[in-house]
Design an enzyme around this catalytic site. Structure first.
Site, PDB file in Angstrom:
ATOM      1  N   TYR A  71       0.814  -1.221   0.000  1.00 27.93           N
ATOM      2  CA  TYR A  71       0.000   0.000   0.000  1.00 27.93           C
ATOM      3  C   TYR A  71       0.844   1.266   0.000  1.00 27.93           C
ATOM      4  O   TYR A  71       2.043   1.224   0.196  1.00 27.93           O
ATOM      5  CB  TYR A  71      -1.075  -0.007   1.076  1.00 27.93           C
ATOM      6  CG  TYR A  71      -0.720  -0.069   2.551  1.00 27.93           C
ATOM      7  CD1 TYR A  71       0.493   0.348   3.065  1.00 27.93           C
ATOM      8  CD2 TYR A  71      -1.684  -0.531   3.446  1.00 27.93           C
ATOM      9  CE1 TYR A  71       0.761   0.300   4.417  1.00 27.93           C
ATOM     10  CE2 TYR A  71      -1.435  -0.569   4.813  1.00 27.93           C
ATOM     11  CZ  TYR A  71      -0.211  -0.150   5.291  1.00 27.93           C
ATOM     12  OH  TYR A  71       0.031  -0.190   6.632  1.00 27.93           O
ATOM     13  N   GLU A  72       0.183   2.386  -0.301  1.00 28.35           N
ATOM     14  CA  GLU A  72       0.836   3.681  -0.537  1.00 28.35           C
ATOM     15  C   GLU A  72       1.844   3.612  -1.682  1.00 28.35           C
ATOM     16  O   GLU A  72       2.875   4.273  -1.668  1.00 28.35           O
ATOM     17  CB  GLU A  72       1.526   4.189   0.745  1.00 28.35           C
ATOM     18  CG  GLU A  72       0.575   4.537   1.861  1.00 28.35           C
ATOM     19  CD  GLU A  72      -0.446   5.596   1.489  1.00 28.35           C
ATOM     20  OE1 GLU A  72      -0.204   6.366   0.537  1.00 28.35           O
ATOM     21  OE2 GLU A  72      -1.502   5.646   2.137  1.00 28.35           O
ATOM     22  N   GLY A  73       1.521   2.809  -2.692  1.00 32.76           N
ATOM     23  CA  GLY A  73       2.411   2.619  -3.828  1.00 32.76           C
ATOM     24  C   GLY A  73       3.317   1.443  -3.585  1.00 32.76           C
ATOM     25  O   GLY A  73       4.129   1.453  -2.653  1.00 32.76           O
TER      26      GLY A  73
END
Length: 568
Positions: free
Chosen positions: A426-428
């Site tokens: 997550y978050e890239g």
């Protein structure tokens, strides 16, 4: 062994390694004196160790559930959150005008790591709110700021980030959620979002969703996306949570880990929303929230690594098995000692990179200096990806230290690995972080990277006489990084992407050695930090050679292997 928040480690990093005094010497952060910073670290450590750490297993064994449309959180989470909010830890970096502390990101990053090491599932809630606070401070209207910021900063309300849709994951531009003007300055937001961390809870007065959506006349792709504030309860004329908005939690995901953190599928059915920032400029506003969140997620990886290391160390000091070289417990076995030493060395390296990144963000904000901003931009994907990779690696080593008992859930060793695994996604994803590093962060031709490499080599030169082997190894690795960077910036983008993960790891490995060298230099020959630096430089830094070779392979061999070849 009970969890001990690493306040002293951060104090050492600030004082001896990353030069935090530069931050406190700026006008913007002049109040972040050494005495105040030390007091904050100690108080946050006490709260994390004594209040949050006992909740770690509750979240795993008694997950959040959805009952008749209401999210019920894990036992004790409400009290734990109250301790976070009452201590002011949600709004640490918030504007003092709205009740925040105005602290540097360096301090916020340290406190967040300590809370995450204690109970990652719960810490994810204030982390999301902190990102929302920053986005609103930069992009919201004065009216929105006045209404939402005091409530978010105090922790009375919590915030979320709504990007992902079933058909639009990393390709955010494919989203279909729409926002139609209501004619009164508000918008009707309709669509479904998935993977919404802390999409609801039963301990804050309101949940405020930042939602990416497309206006009726918006173009395709990311350039046609706007950002909207869509609260669970619509504030009344007095600014208090009022009638329910037309949104709901459809379901909670059944996940590998982070069971205490409710990950929601959110449905918006003409929900009332307010535009944040300019029309069709939503991605710029959302990236304000995401950039520091990426550093925060890197910190989550380090947090779990620290906790998993402490857990494994405690077990190794107590467990008797076989005839050890030293003592009667398994910590005397060479391979167990190796694992623990490598775990500790990598935790320090990742933490130092994160602290250096946070400090660069602070210096960029305080001085508006382009060189500091470039340093922060360069380090952000490295801090996120390496921090979370270390979290995963240390957690799995922790299971190995436990042996068969690591596979038994009652010991708690497996939870660390299950909880931390998503941080690389997550978050890239970490692959996207690596692509960002070799693409956007190299648009300067590698200038920011070379400036950092120059500092590394200067440190190696300074240590030649007191630590010749380590200095020579660091200089060799940094020259390899320099030459690999020079090669990289001359390649087309697909060749860069093919070696991007290896390049990020190479950069992180060299940075880790650099910060270990700084730490050993500061503490002196024969110190524990010097010994740990030797472990890192002798056992982990040599990876740089193979990583550099990997980077220079380019993409040809990957595409010579056809899809049919992969299926065969």
């Amino acid at each position: 062994m009970p969890y001990r928040a690493p306040a002293s480690e951060y104090q050492f990093l600030f004082d001896k390694v990353v030069g935090f005094s530069q931050v406190s010497e700026t006008e913007k952060f002049a109040e972040a004196t050494p005495d105040l910073t030390s007091a904050i670290l100690e108080e946050a450590a006490k709260m994390a160790s004594e209040v949050l750490a006992p909740l770690q297993r509750n979240g795993d064994t008694h997950p959040a559930v959805l009952e008749n449309g209401v999210v019920r959180t894990s036992p004790g989470y409400g009290d734990g959150y109250k301790a976070i909010a009452d201590g002011g830890w949600v709004g640490m970096a918030g504007d003092p005008e709205f009740g925040g502390m105005g602290l540097p990101q360096s301090v916020v990053n340290a406190v967040n790591e300590m809370m995450g090491g204690a109970c990652l599932s719960l810490q994810l809630n204030p982390l999301m709110t902190q990102g929302q606070i920053e986005a609103l401070e930069h992009h919201a209207s004065d009216e929105i700021k006045a209404l939402y910021l005091p409530n978010l900063i105090s922790g009375a309300w919590s915030g979320t980030m709504n990007l992902t849709e079933p058909q639009a994951g990393s390709d955010v531009g494919a989203l279909r959620t729409k926002a139609e003007p209501n004619g009164d300055g508000t918008y009707a937001v309709t669509g479904q979002k998935i993977y919404i961390s802390w999409g609801d809870n039963d301990f804050t007065e309101n949940v405020c969703h930042l939602v990416l959506a497309r206006l009726p006349d918006a173009g395709a792709g990311t350039k046609g996306i706007s950002l909207f504030m869509v609260p669970k309860l619509i504030p009344d004329e007095n600014g208090k949570p009022g009638v329910a908005n037309t949104l709901k939690v459809v379901s909670l995901e059944h996940k590998m880990g982070l069971h205490g953190s409710p990950t929601a599928v959110m449905q918006y059915d003409g929900a009332q929303g307010w535009l944040i920032g300019e029309e069709n400029k939503g991605m710029a506003a959302m990236f304000t929230m995401m950039n520091n969140a990426r550093l925060g997620v890197g910190g989550q990886g380090i947090a779990v690594a620290e906790a998993a290391y402490q857990h494994a160390l405690g077990y190794a000091m107590d467990r008797k098995q076989g005839r050890a070289h030293e003592g009667e417990t398994i910590i005397g076995h060479a391979d167990v000692r190796r694992m623990l030493a490598e775990m500790k060395a990598d935790v320090f390296a990742a933490r130092a990179i994160g602290a250096a990144c946070a400090m660069a963000i602070d210096m960029g904000n305080a001085t508006d200096d382009d060189a500091w901003k470039a340093r922060a931009a360069l380090l952000t994907p490295i801090a996120k990806a390496f921090g979370t990779d270390v979290g995963i690696d240390v957690a799995q080593k922790g299971i190995q230290v436990h042996g068969g008992m690591g596979f038994i859930e009652e010991t708690g060793a497996a939870q660390y690995l299950r909880d931390v695994r998503v941080t690389a996604i997550y978050e890239g994803t970490n692959g996207i972080q690596a692509m960002d590093l070799v693409a956007r962060k190299m648009m300067d031709g590698g200038e920011a990277a070379f400036a950092l490499i120059d500092e590394i080599e200067a440190q190696a030169e300074a240590c030649k006489e007191i630590a010749p082997y380590a200095a020579e190894a660091l200089f060799e690795a940094s020259e390899n990084l320099r030459e690999t960077t020079e090669w990289l910036v001359q390649q087309d983008m697909n060749d860069r992407f093919a070696g991007s993960v290896a390049y990020l790891r190479l950069f992180a490995r060299v940075l880790g050695a650099f910060y270990h060298m700084c730490a050993g230099h500061a503490d002196g020959v024969g110190s524990a930090r010097t010994k740990l630096a030797r472990v890192y430089i002798q056992r982990l830094l040599p990876e740089h050679r193979g990583l550099a070779d990997h980077v220079r392979c380019g993409a040809d061999d990957l595409y010579e292997l056809s899809v049919e070849d992969l299926v065969a």
